[in-house]
Enzyme design. Structure first.
Site, PDB file in Angstrom:
ATOM      1  N   LYS A  79       0.834  -1.275   0.052  1.00 61.25           N
ATOM      2  CA  LYS A  79      -0.159   0.060  -0.053  1.00 61.25           C
ATOM      3  C   LYS A  79       0.702   1.170  -0.031  1.00 61.25           C
ATOM      4  CE  LYS A  79      -4.021   2.071   2.562  1.00 61.25           C
ATOM      5  NZ  LYS A  79      -4.681   1.962   3.676  1.00 61.25           N
ATOM      6  N   SER A 159      -9.727   2.141   2.571  1.00 64.48           N
ATOM      7  CA  SER A 159      -8.913   3.026   1.667  1.00 64.48           C
ATOM      8  C   SER A 159      -7.942   2.020   1.143  1.00 64.48           C
ATOM      9  CB  SER A 159      -8.171   4.159   2.517  1.00 64.48           C
ATOM     10  OG  SER A 159      -7.077   3.195   3.530  1.00 64.48           O
ATOM     11  N   SER A 183     -10.242  -0.131   6.652  1.00 59.98           N
ATOM     12  CA  SER A 183      -9.591  -0.233   5.562  1.00 59.98           C
ATOM     13  C   SER A 183      -8.868  -1.401   5.144  1.00 59.98           C
ATOM     14  CB  SER A 183      -8.590   1.136   5.451  1.00 59.98           C
ATOM     15  OG  SER A 183      -9.174   2.248   5.134  1.00 59.98           O
TER      16      SER A 183
HETATM   17  N1  GLN Z   1     -13.586   4.527   5.685  1.00 58.79           N
HETATM   18  C1  GLN Z   1     -12.842   4.954   7.064  1.00 58.79           C
HETATM   19  C2  GLN Z   1     -12.492   6.408   6.972  1.00 58.79           C
HETATM   20  O1  GLN Z   1     -12.625   6.858   6.026  1.00 58.79           O
HETATM   21  C3  GLN Z   1     -11.670   4.021   7.297  1.00 58.79           C
HETATM   22  C4  GLN Z   1     -10.264   4.359   6.815  1.00 58.79           C
HETATM   23  C5  GLN Z   1      -9.176   3.787   7.237  1.00 58.79           C
HETATM   24  O2  GLN Z   1      -9.516   2.620   7.824  1.00 58.79           O
HETATM   25  N2  GLN Z   1      -8.087   4.001   6.750  1.00 58.79           N
HETATM   26  O3  GLN Z   1     -12.138   7.038   7.813  1.00 58.79           O
END
Ligand code: GLN
Length: 492
Positions: A79, A159, A183
């Site tokens: 990532k 994400s 995410s």
């Molecule tokens: N969807 C969540 C957010 O937008 C989680 C993001 C994440 O885990 N990095 O904050």
């Protein structure tokens, strides 16, 4: 054979390499070809094929000498939130333009120490803020899956959307992800793969671009539970460079994968039966309980009464920490600089142009909830809720060994379909609780929705009880026998 090598699991590739059925260079070449063919998915921000082939050649030399390390010659994606020495690291943000770290994140360093091969850096939501991979400066990632009879592009979740799409489409054997509020688990569920967020403190955060430091945790995204155990084995461990990493020894994660749950109690939280939950989410959840019963477990009702406060608490704590973490991007130290007539204007121009809309929204919310006069009303209250949510879990884990819940309230949606930020945040309803409480949680594919899309089940465990989470996940995986793959339309 060579053309299919990209479809192997980590475990199968490891065996094939050990048996000299193919070389690490052949394996890596198969992945590089798959990456070429899969470029329309936009899963990678940066591809590093030459470096990968050089690492693979070194792996072959070690295998020949009988000196193979645990992940020797296994090609994986990273990532783009993990700093990789000398390799562009963007966090999918314009503000990190041209940023090549002078150091390596501990998690990736652990992977290279154990012989893994890096194929490149994977696309994601900007600074890991999002649930659809639509906030990336490098454009959205396309989910390899499509609804039956409908060719509209779907989001891979976020994400870690690039990681999920790349694993599902066999553009890497496995990938790293990070999970602040879901995410790893949500994109894993949307693409039919396995993803585990370990206990907070299990993996070092050193060298991972920070989003919300008290919630961020790295973890593996893989094709199988066994692969998740294998990759986590290398990623996990204490690191003096991260004071929140924990010096508890790392157990052998693969050893406990029996799928035998006799004598185990699995909790089902009634509060996760949320309003408007689609019937098929409920159906697969019930199916999951059945599978765990078949594996010998007893299913018990548990209550997590503060669940309804988890989303609001998360969407205060996470932006608050983000607003502080992202203060460092000022045009002086990293990446992009947009000139202005004086220093203040340079800061403003850089931050105004460098951050995307969702990141700016989070910074504004975060700054607001931390400001004098609002701090107690928002931030302090959210922190208190966090404690209550944590206490709920502690109480439940007094009677059960793990908790079973859905991973997401829906299957993958179409690009642009969820335009309202609040609707997007609602997607995280089942995942943020584990982050707030710091607990390990995993998503495992259960089956297909009526539209032909993968759906995931979530297993939440006690702190540092990854072995239990993995074994419950393994039992689900065996019973679900989810072998469906997306059609490789992108190769046409
Ligand atoms: N969807 C969540 C957010 O937008 C989680 C993001 C994440 O885990 N990095 O904050």
């Amino acid at each position: 054979m060579t053309s299919e090598l990209n479809r192997l699991t980590l475990a199968a590739a490891k065996e094939g390499l050990a048996a000299r059925e193919f070389s690490a260079v052949e394996l890596t070449k198969a992945l590089v070809e798959a990456m070429d063919a899969g470029r329309v998915l936009n899963a990678y921000v940066t591809e590093t094929p030459e470096a990968a082939l050089a690492q693979a050649a070194e792996a072959d030399a070690r295998i020949a000498k009988g000196e193979a390390r645990p992940l020797e010659g296994l090609p994986i994606g990273v990532k783009d939130l993990f700093c990789t020495k000398g390799v562009l690291t963007t966090a999918a943000s314009h503000i990190l333009d041209g940023f090549k770290p002078t150091y390596e994140s501990t998690v990736t360093a652990n992977l290279w120490r154990d012989g893994a091969v890096m194929l490149g850096k994977l696309n994601m939501d900007e600074f890991a803020m999002g649930g659809s991979n639509e906030t990336s400066y490098y454009g959205p990632v396309v989910n390899p899956w499509r609804r039956t009879g409908d060719n509209r592009p779907l989001v891979p979740g976020g994400s870690s959307g690039g990681s999920a799409a790349a694993v599902a489409a066999d553009l890497c054997l496995a990938a790293t992800g990070t999970d602040t509020g879901g995410s790893i688990r949500q994109p894993a569920a949307f693409t039919g793969i396995v993803g585990i967020k370990p206990t907070y403190g299990r993996c070092s955060r050193f060298g991972i671009v920070a989003f919300a430091s008290s919630l961020d945790q790295a973890g593996p995204m893989t094709k199988t539970v066994r692969d998740a155990a294998l990759l986590l084995q290398s990623m996990a461990g204490h690191d003096p460079k991260d004071s929140t990493s924990v010096p508890t020894p790392v157990p052998d994660y693969s050893a406990g994968l029996t799928g035998d749950l006799r004598g185990r109690k699995i909790g089902v939280p009634k509060e996760y039966r949320v309003d408007g939950m689609p019937a098929e989410i409920e159906k697969w959840w019930a199916q999951g309980m059945e599978w765990l019963r078949d594996a010998g477990a007893e299913i018990v009702d548990v209550s997590l009464p503060h669940t309804k406060y988890a989303l609001p608490a998360y969407y205060i704590v996470a932006p608050a920490e983000a607003s502080s973490n992202l203060a460092r991007y000022d045009g002086v130290r990293f990446g992009l600089r947009v000139p202005g007539k004086d220093l203040t204007e340079m800061y403003e121009n850089t931050r105004g142009e460098g951050f995307g809309k969702e990141v700016r929204r989070r910074i504004l919310i975060g700054t607001y909830v931390l400001s004098a006069g609002y701090y107690d009303a928002y931030y302090t209250r959210a922190q208190k809720l966090r404690r209550l949510i944590s206490n709920d879990f502690e109480k439940a884990f007094g009677t059960v060994d793990a908790i079973l819940a859905p991973a997401t309230p829906s299957a993958a949606f179409a690009s642009g379909e969820v335009a309202d930020p609040i609707a997007m945040y609602l997607n995280d309803v089942f995942t943020v609780t584990a982050n707030l409480a710091g607990l390990p949680a995993m998503s495992v594919p259960a089956g297909l929705s009526a539209e032909g899309l993968p759906l995931g089940l979530q297993v939440i465990g006690k702190a540092f009880d990854e072995p239990m989470v993995l074994n419950v996940g393994y039992a689900l995986e065996r019973a679900a026998n989810f072998t469906t793959k997306p059609e490789t339309w992108w190769r046409a």
